[in-house]
Design a protein around this motif. Sequence first.
Motif, PDB file in Angstrom:
ATOM      1  N   LYS A 129      12.469 -42.762 -31.083  1.00  0.00           N
ATOM      2  CA  LYS A 129      12.517 -43.864 -31.160  1.00  0.00           C
ATOM      3  C   LYS A 129      13.923 -44.333 -32.025  1.00  0.00           C
ATOM      4  N   LYS A 130      15.068 -44.829 -31.233  1.00  0.00           N
ATOM      5  CA  LYS A 130      16.470 -45.051 -31.960  1.00  0.00           C
ATOM      6  C   LYS A 130      16.220 -46.349 -32.560  1.00  0.00           C
ATOM      7  N   LEU A 131      16.143 -46.314 -33.985  1.00  0.00           N
ATOM      8  CA  LEU A 131      15.939 -47.829 -34.385  1.00  0.00           C
ATOM      9  C   LEU A 131      17.477 -48.427 -34.843  1.00  0.00           C
ATOM     10  N   GLN A 132      18.493 -47.547 -35.288  1.00  0.00           N
ATOM     11  CA  GLN A 132      19.471 -48.114 -35.943  1.00  0.00           C
ATOM     12  C   GLN A 132      20.689 -47.326 -35.323  1.00  0.00           C
ATOM     13  N   ALA A 133      21.865 -47.745 -34.875  1.00  0.00           N
ATOM     14  CA  ALA A 133      23.057 -46.886 -34.747  1.00  0.00           C
ATOM     15  C   ALA A 133      23.810 -46.789 -35.885  1.00  0.00           C
ATOM     16  N   GLY A 134      24.706 -45.883 -35.811  1.00  0.00           N
ATOM     17  CA  GLY A 134      25.559 -45.687 -37.004  1.00  0.00           C
ATOM     18  C   GLY A 134      25.072 -44.417 -37.958  1.00  0.00           C
ATOM     19  N   ASP A 135      25.950 -43.768 -38.639  1.00  0.00           N
ATOM     20  CA  ASP A 135      25.754 -42.533 -39.406  1.00  0.00           C
ATOM     21  C   ASP A 135      25.348 -43.040 -40.780  1.00  0.00           C
ATOM     22  N   LEU A 136      24.066 -42.772 -41.113  1.00  0.00           N
ATOM     23  CA  LEU A 136      23.498 -43.089 -42.399  1.00  0.00           C
ATOM     24  C   LEU A 136      23.634 -42.070 -43.386  1.00  0.00           C
ATOM     25  N   ARG A 137      24.279 -40.867 -43.034  1.00  0.00           N
ATOM     26  CA  ARG A 137      24.014 -39.651 -43.794  1.00  0.00           C
ATOM     27  C   ARG A 137      24.560 -39.954 -45.443  1.00  0.00           C
ATOM     28  N   ARG A 138      25.705 -40.453 -45.219  1.00  0.00           N
ATOM     29  CA  ARG A 138      26.655 -40.577 -46.624  1.00  0.00           C
ATOM     30  C   ARG A 138      25.767 -41.669 -47.687  1.00  0.00           C
ATOM     31  N   PRO A 139      25.520 -42.997 -47.194  1.00  0.00           N
ATOM     32  CA  PRO A 139      24.639 -43.717 -47.971  1.00  0.00           C
ATOM     33  C   PRO A 139      23.241 -42.934 -48.442  1.00  0.00           C
ATOM     34  N   ALA A 142      24.021 -40.729 -51.249  1.00  0.00           N
ATOM     35  CA  ALA A 142      24.168 -41.563 -52.591  1.00  0.00           C
ATOM     36  C   ALA A 142      22.902 -41.994 -53.221  1.00  0.00           C
ATOM     37  N   ALA A 143      21.707 -42.225 -52.297  1.00  0.00           N
ATOM     38  CA  ALA A 143      20.368 -42.441 -52.874  1.00  0.00           C
ATOM     39  C   ALA A 143      19.682 -41.196 -53.298  1.00  0.00           C
ATOM     40  N   ALA A 144      20.132 -39.998 -52.958  1.00  0.00           N
ATOM     41  CA  ALA A 144      19.699 -38.715 -53.275  1.00  0.00           C
ATOM     42  C   ALA A 144      20.512 -38.117 -54.671  1.00  0.00           C
ATOM     43  N   LEU A 145      20.767 -39.167 -55.377  1.00  0.00           N
ATOM     44  CA  LEU A 145      21.522 -38.506 -56.569  1.00  0.00           C
ATOM     45  C   LEU A 145      22.963 -37.954 -55.969  1.00  0.00           C
ATOM     46  N   ASP A 146      23.410 -38.090 -55.085  1.00  0.00           N
ATOM     47  CA  ASP A 146      24.767 -37.751 -54.443  1.00  0.00           C
ATOM     48  C   ASP A 146      24.747 -36.392 -54.092  1.00  0.00           C
ATOM     49  N   GLN A 147      23.494 -35.793 -53.652  1.00  0.00           N
ATOM     50  CA  GLN A 147      23.412 -34.314 -53.327  1.00  0.00           C
ATOM     51  C   GLN A 147      24.140 -33.902 -52.178  1.00  0.00           C
ATOM     52  N   PRO A 148      25.171 -33.277 -52.197  1.00  0.00           N
ATOM     53  CA  PRO A 148      26.104 -33.117 -50.746  1.00  0.00           C
ATOM     54  C   PRO A 148      25.540 -32.645 -49.759  1.00  0.00           C
ATOM     55  N   GLY A 200      17.326 -25.138 -44.283  1.00  0.00           N
ATOM     56  CA  GLY A 200      17.320 -26.516 -45.104  1.00  0.00           C
ATOM     57  C   GLY A 200      16.854 -26.384 -46.359  1.00  0.00           C
ATOM     58  N   VAL A 201      16.701 -27.704 -47.088  1.00  0.00           N
ATOM     59  CA  VAL A 201      16.249 -27.767 -48.156  1.00  0.00           C
ATOM     60  C   VAL A 201      15.181 -28.882 -48.595  1.00  0.00           C
ATOM     61  N   PRO A 202      14.277 -28.834 -49.073  1.00  0.00           N
ATOM     62  CA  PRO A 202      13.624 -30.055 -49.316  1.00  0.00           C
ATOM     63  C   PRO A 202      13.872 -30.646 -50.668  1.00  0.00           C
ATOM     64  N   ILE A 203      14.430 -31.853 -50.409  1.00  0.00           N
ATOM     65  CA  ILE A 203      14.855 -32.670 -51.517  1.00  0.00           C
ATOM     66  C   ILE A 203      14.161 -33.943 -52.157  1.00  0.00           C
ATOM     67  N   ALA A 204      13.723 -33.955 -53.470  1.00  0.00           N
ATOM     68  CA  ALA A 204      12.731 -34.935 -53.923  1.00  0.00           C
ATOM     69  C   ALA A 204      13.299 -35.609 -54.942  1.00  0.00           C
ATOM     70  N   ALA A 205      14.774 -35.158 -55.548  1.00  0.00           N
ATOM     71  CA  ALA A 205      15.475 -35.811 -56.438  1.00  0.00           C
ATOM     72  C   ALA A 205      16.179 -37.085 -55.691  1.00  0.00           C
ATOM     73  N   LEU A 206      15.489 -38.162 -55.740  1.00  0.00           N
ATOM     74  CA  LEU A 206      16.331 -39.377 -55.013  1.00  0.00           C
ATOM     75  C   LEU A 206      15.575 -40.677 -55.718  1.00  0.00           C
ATOM     76  N   ASP A 207      16.442 -41.595 -55.338  1.00  0.00           N
ATOM     77  CA  ASP A 207      16.044 -42.950 -55.962  1.00  0.00           C
ATOM     78  C   ASP A 207      15.172 -43.489 -54.608  1.00  0.00           C
ATOM     79  N   GLU A 208      14.018 -43.563 -54.600  1.00  0.00           N
ATOM     80  CA  GLU A 208      13.124 -44.050 -53.710  1.00  0.00           C
ATOM     81  C   GLU A 208      13.505 -45.340 -53.093  1.00  0.00           C
ATOM     82  N   SER A 209      13.708 -46.095 -53.724  1.00  0.00           N
ATOM     83  CA  SER A 209      13.885 -47.681 -53.529  1.00  0.00           C
ATOM     84  C   SER A 209      15.089 -47.808 -52.796  1.00  0.00           C
ATOM     85  N   LYS A 213      16.022 -48.765 -48.919  1.00  0.00           N
ATOM     86  CA  LYS A 213      17.082 -49.792 -48.468  1.00  0.00           C
ATOM     87  C   LYS A 213      17.893 -49.246 -47.328  1.00  0.00           C
ATOM     88  N   VAL A 214      18.499 -48.112 -47.546  1.00  0.00           N
ATOM     89  CA  VAL A 214      19.270 -47.590 -46.653  1.00  0.00           C
ATOM     90  C   VAL A 214      18.700 -47.619 -45.162  1.00  0.00           C
TER      91      VAL A 214
END
Length: 234
Positions: A129-139, A142-148, A200-209, A213-214
């Motif tokens: 189900k598409k919930l929102q349009a637009g590329d959210l990968r960059r934001p 940022a929430a994942a401690l800026d992991q590229p 792929g890589v599992p990433i848990a180093a992130l700011d959950e909230s 929000k993103v």
Amino acid sequence: MAKGWTGWSMFALAMVLVCAGLVLWLTLGFEKQDHAHPPLQVNRLPEPAKSAGMSLAEALARRRSHREFSGQPLTQDQIAALCWAAQGISDLVQGFRTTPSAGALYPLTVFIIDPDGLHEYEPKGHVLKKLQAGDLRRPLQAAALDQPAVGAAPVCMVLTMDVSRLASRYGARAERYSLLEVGHAAQNVLLQATALGLVGVPIAALDESQAAKVLHLPSRLQVVYLIPLGHPAK
Ligand SMILES: Cc1cc2nc3c(=O)[nH]c(=O)nc-3n(C[C@H](O)[C@H](O)[C@H](O)COP(=O)(O)O)c2cc1C
């Protein structure tokens, strides 16, 4: 006369069954409608291949965390196979899924972020189900401690849990159980990716909230893992 009464009782019984079915459908079918976003679009995904691919032993031997990706996008078939590995229904009669779940209560929700937008995987019907349009990968990066890796991958899967789904039955153990389920799902996805020639890589180093929000998630959903996925960089 007796025949008439039999007809009426059959009719009454049928009405009772229809009403019961309706109540069940409303309860199960609409349980997730409290998401902040009503879907913009609903896409039925292709059925995942269940016999092709490498052996489990080979996928286990080959799986490795990769953080760099080629620019090649993923196909619908690949996205479908990855979502199915995370939470797909593998027993259509009982509704059991590809990952085990405490009490079969299924507290996880899977999201897919791609250049097109934010999508939620709905196991029932195997739809995205598409919930929102637009590329959210960059934001999200940022929430994942800026992991590229998060911004670079063509797809980022987000695994979230709703502890409240388990809390009434399991009390204080609900959070641990939910986290274990996220681990089961993540490993399924990483092995499926390997079997498909993806990385792929599992990433848990992130700011959950910040991540929540993103994605405009409802407060009941907690982000646990991000899994950027794609083709390996050459
Ligand atoms: C709970 C957990 C959290 C992790 N978080 C990150 C992360 O935030 N960023 C990252 O690049 N890798 C992360 N990883 C991946 C590990 O770095 C990786 O699994 C480890 O280096 C072993 O390499 P392998 O996965 O190739 O076997 C995480 C792994 C686990 C199990």
